[in-house]
Design a protein around this motif. Structure first.
Motif, mmCIF file in Angstrom:
data_model
loop_
_atom_site.group_PDB
_atom_site.id
_atom_site.type_symbol
_atom_site.label_atom_id
_atom_site.label_comp_id
_atom_site.label_asym_id
_atom_site.label_seq_id
_atom_site.Cartn_x
_atom_site.Cartn_y
_atom_site.Cartn_z
ATOM 1 N N MET A 102 6.893 -29.869 19.079
ATOM 2 C CA MET A 102 5.998 -29.224 18.151
ATOM 3 C C MET A 102 5.559 -27.860 18.682
ATOM 4 N N ALA A 103 5.103 -27.798 19.915
ATOM 5 C CA ALA A 103 4.661 -26.525 20.477
ATOM 6 C C ALA A 103 5.821 -25.540 20.592
ATOM 7 N N GLU B 298 8.408 -25.422 18.714
ATOM 8 C CA GLU B 298 8.734 -24.989 17.356
ATOM 9 C C GLU B 298 7.773 -23.880 16.902
ATOM 10 N N ARG B 299 6.482 -24.065 17.169
ATOM 11 C CA ARG B 299 5.495 -23.039 16.821
ATOM 12 C C ARG B 299 5.733 -21.752 17.598
ATOM 13 N N HIS C 218 8.550 -20.682 18.734
ATOM 14 C CA HIS C 218 9.755 -20.059 18.180
ATOM 15 C C HIS C 218 9.426 -19.293 16.904
ATOM 16 N N ARG C 219 8.634 -19.913 16.007
ATOM 17 C CA ARG C 219 8.254 -19.245 14.759
ATOM 18 C C ARG C 219 7.429 -17.991 15.046
ATOM 19 N N LEU C 220 6.544 -18.074 16.019
ATOM 20 C CA LEU C 220 5.727 -16.919 16.386
ATOM 21 C C LEU C 220 6.606 -15.797 16.940
ATOM 22 N N GLU D 142 8.259 -14.037 14.145
ATOM 23 C CA GLU D 142 7.310 -13.176 13.435
ATOM 24 C C GLU D 142 7.058 -11.889 14.224
ATOM 25 N N ALA E 86 -1.844 -15.961 11.130
ATOM 26 C CA ALA E 86 -1.285 -16.736 12.242
ATOM 27 C C ALA E 86 -2.422 -17.454 12.967
ATOM 28 N N HIS F 295 -4.409 -19.209 19.595
ATOM 29 C CA HIS F 295 -3.786 -20.040 20.618
ATOM 30 C C HIS F 295 -4.410 -21.437 20.693
ATOM 31 N N GLY G 57 -5.273 -22.984 17.960
ATOM 32 C CA GLY G 57 -4.925 -23.634 16.710
ATOM 33 C C GLY G 57 -5.847 -23.338 15.550
#
Length: 44
Positions: free
Chosen positions: A1-2, A4-5, A7-9, A12, A36, A39, A41
Motif C-alpha cells: 500500500m505505501a 503504491e502511494r 509510486h503514484r506520488l 505526479e 495530495a 505524509h 495521510g
C-alpha cells in the motif's frame, strides 16, 4: 500500500516537472492544490 502511494506520488511529481514546476516549495504547493495527502495521510 505505501509503495503504491509512493509510486503514484512520484508520477505526479514527474508530471509537475514536465509542466515546468520546479523547486521543492513549488512542487509542494502544487501537490497541496491538487489535494495530495500529507505524509501523515491527512488533507494538505
Amino acid at each position: 500500500m505505501a509503495a503504491e502511494r509512493a509510486h503514484r506520488l512520484a508520477l505526479e511529481v514527474d508530471r509537475l516537472r514536465a509542466e515546468g514546476v520546479t523547486g521543492q516549495a513549488a512542487i509542494l504547493r502544487a501537490l497541496t492544490e491538487r489535494g495530495a495527502p500529507t505524509h501523515r495521510g491527512g488533507a494538505a
